[in-house]
Write an enzyme that holds these catalytic residues in place. Structure first.
Site, PDB file in Angstrom:
ATOM      1  N   GLU A  36      44.405  -1.306 131.183  1.00  0.00           N
ATOM      2  CA  GLU A  36      44.350  -2.645 131.770  1.00  0.00           C
ATOM      3  C   GLU A  36      44.757  -3.697 130.739  1.00  0.00           C
ATOM      4  O   GLU A  36      45.494  -4.641 131.050  1.00  0.00           O
ATOM      5  CB  GLU A  36      42.936  -2.925 132.293  1.00  0.00           C
ATOM      6  CG  GLU A  36      42.707  -4.340 132.820  1.00  0.00           C
ATOM      7  CD  GLU A  36      43.537  -4.664 134.059  1.00  0.00           C
ATOM      8  OE1 GLU A  36      43.519  -5.832 134.479  1.00  0.00           O
ATOM      9  OE2 GLU A  36      44.222  -3.761 134.593  1.00  0.00           O
ATOM     10  N   LYS A 114      31.267  -3.872  99.335  1.00  0.00           N
ATOM     11  CA  LYS A 114      32.514  -4.272  98.675  1.00  0.00           C
ATOM     12  C   LYS A 114      33.655  -3.418  99.229  1.00  0.00           C
ATOM     13  O   LYS A 114      33.849  -2.286  98.807  1.00  0.00           O
ATOM     14  CB  LYS A 114      32.389  -4.106  97.164  1.00  0.00           C
ATOM     15  CG  LYS A 114      33.569  -4.659  96.392  1.00  0.00           C
ATOM     16  CD  LYS A 114      33.318  -4.586  94.895  1.00  0.00           C
ATOM     17  CE  LYS A 114      34.486  -5.155  94.125  1.00  0.00           C
ATOM     18  NZ  LYS A 114      35.724  -4.377  94.309  1.00  0.00           N
ATOM     19  N   LYS A 285      25.402 -11.963  95.858  1.00  0.00           N
ATOM     20  CA  LYS A 285      25.613 -13.402  95.659  1.00  0.00           C
ATOM     21  C   LYS A 285      24.294 -14.160  95.795  1.00  0.00           C
ATOM     22  O   LYS A 285      23.484 -13.834  96.666  1.00  0.00           O
ATOM     23  CB  LYS A 285      26.597 -13.955  96.699  1.00  0.00           C
ATOM     24  CG  LYS A 285      27.972 -13.320  96.667  1.00  0.00           C
ATOM     25  CD  LYS A 285      28.826 -13.810  97.827  1.00  0.00           C
ATOM     26  CE  LYS A 285      30.160 -13.074  97.863  1.00  0.00           C
ATOM     27  NZ  LYS A 285      30.946 -13.405  99.071  1.00  0.00           N
TER      28      LYS A 285
END
Length: 670
Positions: A36, A114, A285
């Site tokens: 589709e 990572k 971080k």
């Protein structure tokens, strides 16, 4: 179907295909069969073919790939794409956490997988994808917009009409990589060594149709202008990007402390093989943007992030021989020649042996079964010998006593482990200096790699870097595999390098101990090559982070008649000898309180942003750094000043509040 009907139907089809594509490629929850989706795509393509003016930049048909490009344009990153410092064990992670807490107190972290791919930047205006670029050297990358457009998980239109720049990792899933290599093998083509190389090679194809056929994917992991959008943390930025329609890796976690970070690292070290894509570590971080600002960055990497690298894979192979090479500074390095072996996804035939002492300590012999690993999964190195496999045919190795290139006697300078060739005219050193000068971190001369430099050197066309600026098209066309177009492009790149800022030239000259960061500091301080040439040892050592050894090396370099002659030639050819960054002391009033001072900002200023404060200090002759040390002259403390203020008090450094700071900068404007 008339044009009005076609316009309405095309808009409907774009909406449907955007929704179905997002469900399939981002959410991995398709609501319609593939057949589709394909039928609707064919219908839209037919309408756009009949009415080309109805084709839009966000049309799903644009993912198929347009006509081939002539070349990739350069793109300057407004916010640099810095690399990250590495951690290799739990101790490194705890050291990172200790440094963070010393500066900003307790901090939460965000851990992300990572991805082993190619870092890219993607820019949107009013919600529409307008440009994509490679990381490049962190400051300048290549425009790969048309190739990124073919990645189906990258939205061509966001769910809100916002303008932003996101950062991400383009990669090739394991299944796509295996399929691609099977196809290449069937065609008799060279196989890709690993998914990372395949992804990078695909995105650097000039023909976007090739990239479109490679089935790449992309995770977004950052927002360059997050704070402009009122976002206060990295975790909030990731959630926002996901809400806009980006594919953000769900395998991420906000950790309250370093123990939770280490638990996440250990968890994914075990689960890594189960993933459908390659990862080579975990990125950690600091979550708060306010704390990120306070931590700042070094010349190479942010202080608020670190990349934990998984332990390197080790394999055993045979040492066939040892080759000795001479570098640009005369250092003689032994290199292992190996029976080809696959390590961490690539075939390795050479590995470093460091120096003569290393070979002696490890008792490495030619013919040994040796253990190879990739340091940081990048540089192959010999780490040991499988002594049990010796059969008596192994041969001990002795370093040569004379240079393999020029036959000068090799010497070991006091306090050094390396042997050196002290002949400044050694062909190997001359060749390596040229390669270094043209390298990305130095003068960034595209197309002037090791092979071309070697050809130029062997043909007698270049011996020093000034010779590069004398080259002609006729000389270049005479080289192997160098056509007229390649020669024209190379000459244009050499010409463009004349406009580089002083720090690139300074690094490119290869002065001993002067790396990229030191070159930047020297260029900022002295601003012109002439001033640097005249600088005394004491003046050099007054520059932050320039020690006695480096100062001696710099003065020795400029004392050489050959260096003076080389710089005169480069000036004659129009090579820029001035720093092009923000001016400091040259514009500062003579009585400026900041002139020549090293200043640290901490806490929040009510009157201006940190960047505005930094610009004011630099305008008045000061230099702003990110951390307090004994070389800091002044600390400016705003509201909620943290550990930097405490450290300044302990060291007896002068401290100003915001009102005193404003008083001084206003005085400097009068």
């Amino acid at each position: 179907m008339d044009r009005q009907q076609a316009e309405r139907r095309a808009a409907e089809l774009r909406e449907l295909l955007h929704r179905y594509g997002y469900e399939y490629y981002v959410l991995d929850r398709p609501s319609v069969p593939d057949a589709e989706y394909d039928r609707l795509m064919q219908e839209l393509m037919a309408i756009e073919e009949q009415y080309p003016e109805l084709k839009t930049s966000d049309s799903p048909t644009q993912r198929i790939g347009g006509p081939p490009l002539e070349a990739f344009r350069k793109v300057t990153h407004v916010v640099p794409m810095m690399s990250l410092a590495n951690a290799f064990d739990e101790g490194d992670l705890r050291d990172f956490d200790r440094r963070v807490r010393q500066e900003v107190g307790e901090a939460a972290y965000v851990c992300e997988l990572k991805i082993d791919g190619l870092a890219v930047s993607v820019r949107y205006e009013d919600g529409y994808f307008v440009q994509g670029a490679t990381r490049g050297d962190g400051t300048t990358g290549e425009d790969i917009t048309e190739n990124l457009r073919t990645i189906r998980s990258l939205p061509l239109r966001l769910k809100e009409p916002v303008s932003l720049e996101a950062r991400g990792e383009a990669f090739m899933p394991k299944a796509s990589f295996l399929r691609l290599n099977e196809e290449r093998k069937a065609r008799g083509e060279e196989l890709f060594a690993n998914p990372r190389n395949a992804a990078a090679g695909s995105l650097r194809q000039l023909d976007p149709k090739v990239a479109a056929s490679r089935q790449l994917d992309l995770f977004v992991y950052g927002l360059a202008n997050a704070e402009e959008l009122g976002i206060e943390s990295h975790s909030e930025a990731l959630d926002y990007l996901q809400a806009l329609g980006f594919k953000v890796n769900p395998e991420r976690r906000r950790c309250a402390n370093i123990d939770e970070v280490i638990a996440f690292v250990n968890e994914w070290h075990e689960k890594r093989p189960q993933l459908p894509y390659e990862i080579d570590g975990i990125v950690i971080k600091v979550d708060s943007f306010a704390q990120q600002r306070e931590l700042g960055a070094t010349a190479k990497s942010p202080r608020w992030a670190i990349a934990y690298k998984f332990p390197a894979e080790e394999v055993v192979t045979t040492l066939i021989g040892i080759e000795v090479n001479v570098g640009r500074t005369g250092v003689v390095t032994p290199t292992a020649i190996l029976e080809p072996v696959r390590v961490a996804g690539t075939t390795v035939q050479r590995a470093t042996l460091h120096n003569e002492d290393f070979i002696r300590e490890k008792d490495i012999r030619i013919g040994d079964a040796v253990i190879i690993k990739k340091a940081g999964d990048i540089i192959p190195e010999v780490v040991g010998v499988v002594v049990d496999r010796r059969d008596g045919d192994e041969t001990p190795f002795a370093m040569p006593t004379h240079c393999p290139e020029c036959e000068s006697e090799l010497v070991r300078l006091e306090g050094e482990v390396a042997l050196r060739c002290l002949n400044p005219n050694c062909p190997a050193q001359l060749r390596e200096r040229l390669i270094h000068f043209a390298s990305r971190a130095a003068m960034n001369i595209e197309g002037l790699g090791e092979k071309v430099v070697t050809q130029l050197f062997n043909a007698g066309l270049v011996r020093d870097v000034a010779d590069l600026y004398r080259l002609t098209k006729e000389q270049l066309i005479g080289l192997e595999r160098m056509g007229e177009k390649s020669a024209t492009n190379l000459l244009a790149a050499i010409e463009a390098s004349k406009q580089n800022s002083l720090e690139r030239l300074l690094f490119g000259l290869g002065i001993r101990y002067v790396g990229a960061k030191a070159a930047q500091l020297l260029a900022e301080h002295f601003e012109t090559m002439e001033r640097l040439e005249r600088a005394t040892k004491e003046e050099l050592m007054a520059v932050p982070e320039i020690g006695e050894k480096m100062a001696d090396a710099i003065t020795a370099f400029f004392a050489q008649p050959e260096a003076t002659e080389l710089l005169q030639e480069l000036r004659a050819y129009g090579v820029n000898m001035a720093y092009k960054g923000p001016k400091r002391s040259a514009e500062a009033p003579a009585d400026s309180a900041f002139a020549g001072k090293t200043v640290v900002l901490t806490g929040k200023l009510a009157s201006m942003s940190r960047n505005e404060a930094k610009e004011e200090i630099e305008r008045l002759g000061g230099r702003v750094t990110g951390s307090v040390s004994r070389s800091t002259d002044l600390v400016i403390a705003g509201e909620d000043a943290g550990s930097k203020l405490e450290k300044a008090q302990q060291l007896g450094i002068e401290i100003w509040d915001e009102s005193r700071f404003l008083q001084e900068i206003n005085r400097g404007k009068r």
